[in-house]
Design an enzyme around this catalytic site. Sequence first.
Site, PDB file in Angstrom:
ATOM      1  CD  GLU A  64      -2.452   1.848   0.376  1.00  0.00           C
ATOM      2  OE1 GLU A  64      -2.401   3.068   0.130  1.00  0.00           O
ATOM      3  OE2 GLU A  64      -3.143   1.046  -0.281  1.00  0.00           O
TER       4      GLU A  64
ATOM      5  CG  HIS B  41     -23.540 -11.373  29.567  1.00  0.00           C
ATOM      6  ND1 HIS B  41     -22.226 -10.984  29.396  1.00  0.00           N
ATOM      7  CD2 HIS B  41     -23.533 -12.410  30.441  1.00  0.00           C
ATOM      8  CE1 HIS B  41     -21.453 -11.755  30.160  1.00  0.00           C
ATOM      9  NE2 HIS B  41     -22.228 -12.632  30.793  1.00  0.00           N
TER      10      HIS B  41
END
Length: 467
Positions: free
Chosen positions: A200, A445
């Site tokens: 990149e 949860h």
Amino acid sequence: MTSADVIVIGGGTGGYSTALRAAALGLTVVLVERDKVGGTCLHRGCIPSKAMLHAAELVDGIGEARERWGVAAHVDAVDWAALTATRDDIVARNHKGVQAHLEHAGVRVVHAAARLTGPRSVRTDDGREFTAVRGIVLATGSRPRTLSGLEPDGHTVVTSDDALFAPGLPGSVLVLGGGAIGVEYASFHRSMGAAVTLVEAADRLVPLEDADVSRHLARGLKKRGIDVRAGARLEGVVRLPGGGVRASVRGARGDVVELEAERLLVAVGRVPVTDGLDLAAAGLAADARGFVAPADWSRLETPVPGIHVVGDLLPPPSPGLAHASFAEGLLVAETLAGVAGAPVDYTAVPRVTYSAPQTAAVGLTEAQARELSYDVVVNTMPLTAVAKGMVHGQGGTVKVVAERGGRVLGVHLVGPHVSEMIAESQLIVGWEAEPGDVARHVHAHPTLSEAVGEAFLSLAGRGLHQQ
């Protein structure tokens, strides 16, 4: 000459969403597409690539089962023909679905190339002519950007349009470009056993995302064995006589290395497609980058009244993403039907990279918020700080950027399955919620999304598991 209320040129996500919504609002619609309806996203991009990335996730899961959970499992081989057959079946079924939707809506689909002959008229390459009563919609999409001297051949040098359709799985891949597309293809090939180098030019991967996202992503990719070279530039490429390529890459410190790979994937962005459209005949012109800019973003209408633009032909802030194109298509169809609608809020459009690890974000990065002079407060919550994150064992983080004493400006996620977690944050940013608003809602949860809830609890001064 045939008349219709709306003529749409291009049958990709932006074009067919415009056509479907316009037809649902009672307008007559002609959709002209020179290839297959569904466009790049359905046939060469989003859908086939995510199908392949799902297969890659299954391969990675077998490795995790063996290394973390004591399951004596190995990948003996990947049947490329079977894998691609499943991918092609998914694409084909989606294609039939789009065709059926258009037929059911009464949209006339014309399979031809089209060019403008005036501000309300279109001619196809087979000699048919159409006039639009209400307007014309340009939705011709984009194609991969190529580099001089690196013309793709579909085998040794490939683009994102043909990488998944090249024959077989290479043993090594050099990916040029560290944006979302390059990162996804690097991730896929690594999962399938290839040696992968990712180059990149910017100083970090996914450079349009938050810097912390880039850092966590690079760390995750390197942990998987991908050679990540940010701040590096390609100096030259030689195609080897026996197959493959040798590339000269200059690193961030100025050092030049020679890298060899069986395949070179060029993923340096996309460019708008206006070839043969003859914009000038309607009094239009593309800008220096090839985009067709609207004069009115609230209607996505060009300087020529009645001609609208959707999808990859639009310049920033349109992000060139399929889901943004859907929203743009809805807006333009409703505008042409005389239905009042809100402009697309591009700040609230989510951005996802489907690699391993995944990234997902919506809203402003921390740097963008500071550049806009917000008094910024930031909180980060590791996914491994909640039980489900420990179960997955892949790391990751939640980062919330908010205005001190005010609304949430951006949410940035890295880790497993965060592409499925970003919808909540899209609503938070889009509805300009404050951390306290989110903290009042109870997250299940144990879940990964619990980490998002915990991050907002802490910002609201009610933190439980974050010190």
